[in-house]
Every structure is written in C-alpha cells, then in structure tokens.
Design a protein around this motif. Structure first.
Motif, PDB file in Angstrom:
ATOM      1  N   ALA A   1       0.830  -1.209   0.000  1.00 37.89           N
ATOM      2  CA  ALA A   1       0.000   0.000   0.000  1.00 37.89           C
ATOM      3  C   ALA A   1       0.864   1.260   0.000  1.00 37.89           C
ATOM      4  O   ALA A   1       0.549   2.242  -0.680  1.00 37.89           O
ATOM      5  N   LYS A   2       1.963   1.227   0.737  1.00 39.74           N
ATOM      6  CA  LYS A   2       2.869   2.365   0.772  1.00 39.74           C
ATOM      7  C   LYS A   2       3.457   2.634  -0.609  1.00 39.74           C
ATOM      8  O   LYS A   2       3.520   3.792  -1.070  1.00 39.74           O
ATOM      9  N   VAL A   3       3.860   1.570  -1.302  1.00 39.68           N
ATOM     10  CA  VAL A   3       4.411   1.712  -2.647  1.00 39.68           C
ATOM     11  C   VAL A   3       3.352   2.236  -3.610  1.00 39.68           C
ATOM     12  O   VAL A   3       3.621   3.114  -4.447  1.00 39.68           O
ATOM     13  N   LEU A   4       2.139   1.728  -3.507  1.00 37.96           N
ATOM     14  CA  LEU A   4       1.075   2.143  -4.421  1.00 37.96           C
ATOM     15  C   LEU A   4       0.727   3.623  -4.245  1.00 37.96           C
ATOM     16  O   LEU A   4       0.499   4.333  -5.234  1.00 37.96           O
ATOM     17  N   ARG A   5       0.695   4.087  -3.015  1.00 40.45           N
ATOM     18  CA  ARG A   5       0.414   5.515  -2.799  1.00 40.45           C
ATOM     19  C   ARG A   5       1.538   6.377  -3.380  1.00 40.45           C
ATOM     20  O   ARG A   5       1.294   7.432  -3.982  1.00 40.45           O
ATOM     21  N   ALA A   6       2.792   5.912  -3.217  1.00 44.72           N
ATOM     22  CA  ALA A   6       3.922   6.648  -3.784  1.00 44.72           C
ATOM     23  C   ALA A   6       3.887   6.612  -5.312  1.00 44.72           C
ATOM     24  O   ALA A   6       4.259   7.590  -5.979  1.00 44.72           O
ATOM     25  N   ARG A   7       3.400   5.493  -5.882  1.00 45.27           N
ATOM     26  CA  ARG A   7       3.329   5.391  -7.331  1.00 45.27           C
ATOM     27  C   ARG A   7       2.309   6.379  -7.903  1.00 45.27           C
ATOM     28  O   ARG A   7       2.517   6.946  -8.976  1.00 45.27           O
ATOM     29  N   LEU A   8       1.216   6.582  -7.181  1.00 47.47           N
ATOM     30  CA  LEU A   8       0.235   7.575  -7.625  1.00 47.47           C
ATOM     31  C   LEU A   8       0.861   8.971  -7.682  1.00 47.47           C
ATOM     32  O   LEU A   8       0.604   9.743  -8.618  1.00 47.47           O
ATOM     33  N   GLU A   9       1.700   9.290  -6.703  1.00 51.35           N
ATOM     34  CA  GLU A   9       2.385  10.582  -6.700  1.00 51.35           C
ATOM     35  C   GLU A   9       3.361  10.679  -7.862  1.00 51.35           C
ATOM     36  O   GLU A   9       3.483  11.726  -8.518  1.00 51.35           O
ATOM     37  N   LEU A  10       4.068   9.584  -8.135  1.00 49.37           N
ATOM     38  CA  LEU A  10       5.030   9.564  -9.236  1.00 49.37           C
ATOM     39  C   LEU A  10       4.314   9.770 -10.573  1.00 49.37           C
ATOM     40  O   LEU A  10       4.789  10.530 -11.432  1.00 49.37           O
ATOM     41  N   LEU A  11       3.194   9.102 -10.747  1.00 58.61           N
ATOM     42  CA  LEU A  11       2.420   9.263 -11.979  1.00 58.61           C
ATOM     43  C   LEU A  11       1.965  10.712 -12.163  1.00 58.61           C
ATOM     44  O   LEU A  11       2.069  11.272 -13.260  1.00 58.61           O
ATOM     45  N   ALA A  12       1.454  11.306 -11.085  1.00 54.56           N
ATOM     46  CA  ALA A  12       0.957  12.686 -11.175  1.00 54.56           C
ATOM     47  C   ALA A  12       2.068  13.644 -11.576  1.00 54.56           C
ATOM     48  O   ALA A  12       1.845  14.596 -12.336  1.00 54.56           O
ATOM     49  N   ALA A  13       3.282  13.380 -11.094  1.00 56.03           N
ATOM     50  CA  ALA A  13       4.399  14.291 -11.360  1.00 56.03           C
ATOM     51  C   ALA A  13       5.011  14.093 -12.746  1.00 56.03           C
ATOM     52  O   ALA A  13       5.647  15.016 -13.277  1.00 56.03           O
ATOM     53  N   HIS A  14       4.809  12.892 -13.349  1.00 53.63           N
ATOM     54  CA  HIS A  14       5.535  12.607 -14.586  1.00 53.63           C
ATOM     55  C   HIS A  14       4.645  12.133 -15.728  1.00 53.63           C
ATOM     56  O   HIS A  14       5.167  11.712 -16.768  1.00 53.63           O
ATOM     57  N   GLU A  15       3.345  12.209 -15.591  1.00 55.75           N
ATOM     58  CA  GLU A  15       2.483  11.707 -16.651  1.00 55.75           C
ATOM     59  C   GLU A  15       2.645  12.490 -17.952  1.00 55.75           C
ATOM     60  O   GLU A  15       2.337  11.985 -19.036  1.00 55.75           O
ATOM     61  N   HIS A  16       3.172  13.714 -17.873  1.00 58.42           N
ATOM     62  CA  HIS A  16       3.395  14.491 -19.098  1.00 58.42           C
ATOM     63  C   HIS A  16       4.510  13.899 -19.960  1.00 58.42           C
ATOM     64  O   HIS A  16       4.664  14.280 -21.126  1.00 58.42           O
ATOM     65  N   LEU A  17       5.284  12.964 -19.409  1.00 58.77           N
ATOM     66  CA  LEU A  17       6.367  12.325 -20.155  1.00 58.77           C
ATOM     67  C   LEU A  17       5.929  11.017 -20.817  1.00 58.77           C
ATOM     68  O   LEU A  17       6.747  10.324 -21.424  1.00 58.77           O
ATOM     69  N   ARG A  18       4.660  10.683 -20.686  1.00 60.08           N
ATOM     70  CA  ARG A  18       4.120   9.460 -21.289  1.00 60.08           C
ATOM     71  C   ARG A  18       4.367   9.469 -22.800  1.00 60.08           C
ATOM     72  O   ARG A  18       4.257  10.503 -23.451  1.00 60.08           O
ATOM     73  N   PRO A  19       4.697   8.299 -23.390  1.00 57.33           N
ATOM     74  CA  PRO A  19       4.890   8.239 -24.849  1.00 57.33           C
ATOM     75  C   PRO A  19       3.613   8.615 -25.592  1.00 57.33           C
ATOM     76  O   PRO A  19       2.498   8.450 -25.073  1.00 57.33           O
ATOM     77  N   ALA A  20       3.780   9.068 -26.800  1.00 55.44           N
ATOM     78  CA  ALA A  20       2.637   9.475 -27.617  1.00 55.44           C
ATOM     79  C   ALA A  20       1.828   8.261 -28.068  1.00 55.44           C
ATOM     80  O   ALA A  20       2.335   7.123 -28.103  1.00 55.44           O
ATOM     81  N   ASP A  21       0.564   8.492 -28.433  1.00 52.87           N
ATOM     82  CA  ASP A  21      -0.315   7.423 -28.909  1.00 52.87           C
ATOM     83  C   ASP A  21      -0.047   7.108 -30.377  1.00 52.87           C
ATOM     84  O   ASP A  21      -0.964   7.003 -31.197  1.00 52.87           O
ATOM     85  N   THR A  22       1.193   6.929 -30.711  1.00 51.90           N
ATOM     86  CA  THR A  22       1.584   6.578 -32.076  1.00 51.90           C
ATOM     87  C   THR A  22       2.231   5.209 -32.063  1.00 51.90           C
ATOM     88  O   THR A  22       2.622   4.694 -31.004  1.00 51.90           O
ATOM     89  N   ALA A  23       2.347   4.616 -33.240  1.00 54.80           N
ATOM     90  CA  ALA A  23       2.970   3.300 -33.327  1.00 54.80           C
ATOM     91  C   ALA A  23       4.448   3.393 -32.944  1.00 54.80           C
ATOM     92  O   ALA A  23       5.093   4.417 -33.196  1.00 54.80           O
TER      93      ALA A  23
END
Length: 339
Positions: free
Chosen positions: A181-203
């Motif tokens: 649970a501790k890791v999962l809560r930290a992962r949510l924070e990591l996603l929020a901070a870096h989701e703008h770096l997600r790869p594009a929806d291209t092949a």
C-alpha cells in the motif's frame, strides 16, 4: 520421490515410460523459476530439465520447440527438446502438458556480475536471434506491424486504486499488504508528477519482427563468460526489436538498489548492432515506452491478490526501485541506448 504439492503427475513412472528414461534416481523441484514449474530429473539415461506448460497452448509450444533445431544452424545457443517415444515434443500426463530437455549446467548472472564484454556478447546473441527468426528458412508467418497505445494515466490510477481499495478492506493486513500500500500511494504521486512524459499514442518506431519475447536473466544460461543456452521460448512473439533490447538490458544490468549500469547498456547495444541494425531513435522510443510501462503497471499484484501466487512478490519491490531510479535518470538512460 514426488513432485511438490499439488502433484502435477500421479508419479514418475509415467514420465519414465513416455520418454524411455529407465530408472529415475532423483527429482528436484527448481523454485527459482517465475510463473512456471520446472524440475531437474536424474535418470538412467542422463540428467534432464522437465518443464510444465502454464498458460501456453501445447500446439504453440510444439511449433516453438520445432524452431530450435533451425535456430541452432544460425549460431543461436539453444537446447532442443527431447522427443518422447511417440515422437511428440510436448506430452500430456495427469492432465498437464510437459516437455523435456537435456540438462545444461550454467548460471544466471546479472547486476554486478556483468561487465562490458559479457554485455556486448549478450547483445550479439539477441541480434542473432532476431536476424535468425526473420529468415524465410525458419518458416514463421510474415510479421504484422505491432500496435497498441500506451496505458493512460487514468487507467493506471484506476488499477492502482483498485488494489489500494482491496488492501484497505483487509481485516488484518499482512506485512506485504502494508508495504504494498505504501508503494502504491507513492506510485500515484510519481504518476501525477511525470504523466506528461508518457509516450505518444503513435505506433512504435523502428524495426519489428519475431523475437524470443522473454530474453531476461532467468532465461539465459551462462558458462565461461558466454551464453551456453537461451531457454524458455514460450513467449515467442512479434514486437518492435527495441522493446526486447531495452527490457533485456534493464533487467540484466540492474543493481540491488535499483541503479542500472549504463556502460553495460551501451555495450549491449553495440553487441546487438554487430549482428543486426537498429537506430538510436528506435531505441530511445523503446526505452521511453518501457519506462512508462513499468511506471503505469503493477502486474505482479494480479498474481498475489487474484491468483494466490506469491512468486512475483519480490519483483514488485525490485521493479519499484528500478522505476524510481529510472524516473530520476530518464535522460541518461535514453542517452545510453542512443550511444
């Protein structure tokens, strides 16, 4: 003498009869395999490795095993399956399917045990595999371009939230539950901070084709500083070649604290290019996609919470250490693959 519970076979006599092995002197379960069941069988006819097929169609397994003889002619180090008396490479016993192969002595080094020479060699073997599988003589169907958009941040949050909810309902959470649970809560924070770096929806960019599909340390047997055998061809598939290169490198060269030896990453890429071409853009794209896949995934928890299989529990925490380090060194990792 028996297999560990639950018994996949009523006994070993049926196995001996099927393969003409004679007296079976010992049978040792190999607990290190992930998501599979394997045994070391010492018989009057020699020592063998026995594998139970889990989640793989027996006909697909037969097709994959039939490729190994041809792959060996391309210089790919493989261990061919032993045919049963019936001539089949995959047999059914006690409601389960198995195949047998000669036992090969070797080790599964990774992390600090690897150096640039070993990394270069590993890359060259992966390149040889990709080149060989694409040869018309192998006889695989022409590969179709892979697709699939990366997981969205909302999908990742929903998945993580489901597990947090499940853990929150437990009357007496275990030590694993609490740490998870501790890791999962930290992962949510990591996603929020870096989701703008997600790869594009291209092949995905770069070359694609048939590949081993699971070319990581547990499926590479080393002896004398060289790969003696690439084993477990169950996940043969069509994907971008960069995906297998990046996945193999980041598992093979990761250290206990989550850091990755980027010098070995560059050496592996050089080794691969000594056998097959791939450009920097394809590898950078594959690296970003792999990083996001790890960041947005908690696949290990499906086995723990839905299937009661705890064999991947330790990988959940080691992957978390890798994700943390990788996120903090995203540019350096991509530069190593582009070197």
């Amino acid at each position: 003498m028996a297999f560990p519970d639950p018994l996949p076979l009523a006994g070993l006599d049926a196995l001996s009869r099927a393969y003409g092995l004679g007296a079976i002197r010992s049978c040792r379960y190999l607990p290190d395999g992930l998501l599979n069941r394997n045994w070391r069988i010492d018989t009057a006819q020699g020592v063998f490795a026995l594998k139970e097929l889990v989640g793989l169609d027996p006909d697909v397994a037969r097709r994959n095993l039939a490729l190994l003889q041809d792959l060996s002619t391309f210089g790919v180090p493989v261990v061919e399956a032993v045919p049963a008396r019936s001539g089949e490479t995959v047999i059914a016993l006690g409601g389960h399917h198995y195949y047998l192969a000669p036992w090969i002595e070797g080790a599964h080094p990774r992390g600090e045990a690897m150096d640039a020479d070993a990394a270069f060699h590993m890359g060259s073997v992966i390149g040889r595999i990709h080149r060989a599988l694409g040869d018309p003589a192998i006889g695989l169907p022409a590969p179709q371009p892979p697709g699939g958009a990366p997981t969205t941040p909302d999908e990742a949050r929903e998945r993580i939230g489901d597990y947090l909810g499940r853990i929150g309902l437990l009357a007496a959470p275990s030590e694993f539950d609490t740490a998870c649970a501790k890791v999962l809560r930290a992962r949510l924070e990591l996603l929020a901070a870096h989701e703008h770096l997600r790869p594009a929806d291209t092949a995905p960019t770069g070359p694609f084709g048939w590949m081993h599909g699971d070319c990581q340390n547990w499926n590479l047997l080393w002896s004398g500083g060289r790969i003696a055998a690439v084993i477990d061809w169950d996940r043969l598939c069509v994907k971008p070649f960069g995906e297998e290169i990046v996945r193999a490198a980041m598992y093979q060269f990761v250290l206990a604290d989550g850091r990755v030896d980027l010098g070995n990453v560059a050496a592996l890429v050089a080794g691969y290019r000594s056998e097959a071409p791939i450009d920097a853009a394809a590898l950078v794209d594959a690296a970003r996609r792999r990083w996001w896949r790890l960041t947005s995934s908690v696949w290990h928890l499906k086995y723990h919470y839905h299937l009661g299989d705890h064999s991947s529990d330790h990988l959940f925490f080691s992957d978390e250490r890798l994700v943390r380090w990788w996120t903090a060194h995203l540019d350096e990792v991509e530069a190593a693959f582009a070197a």
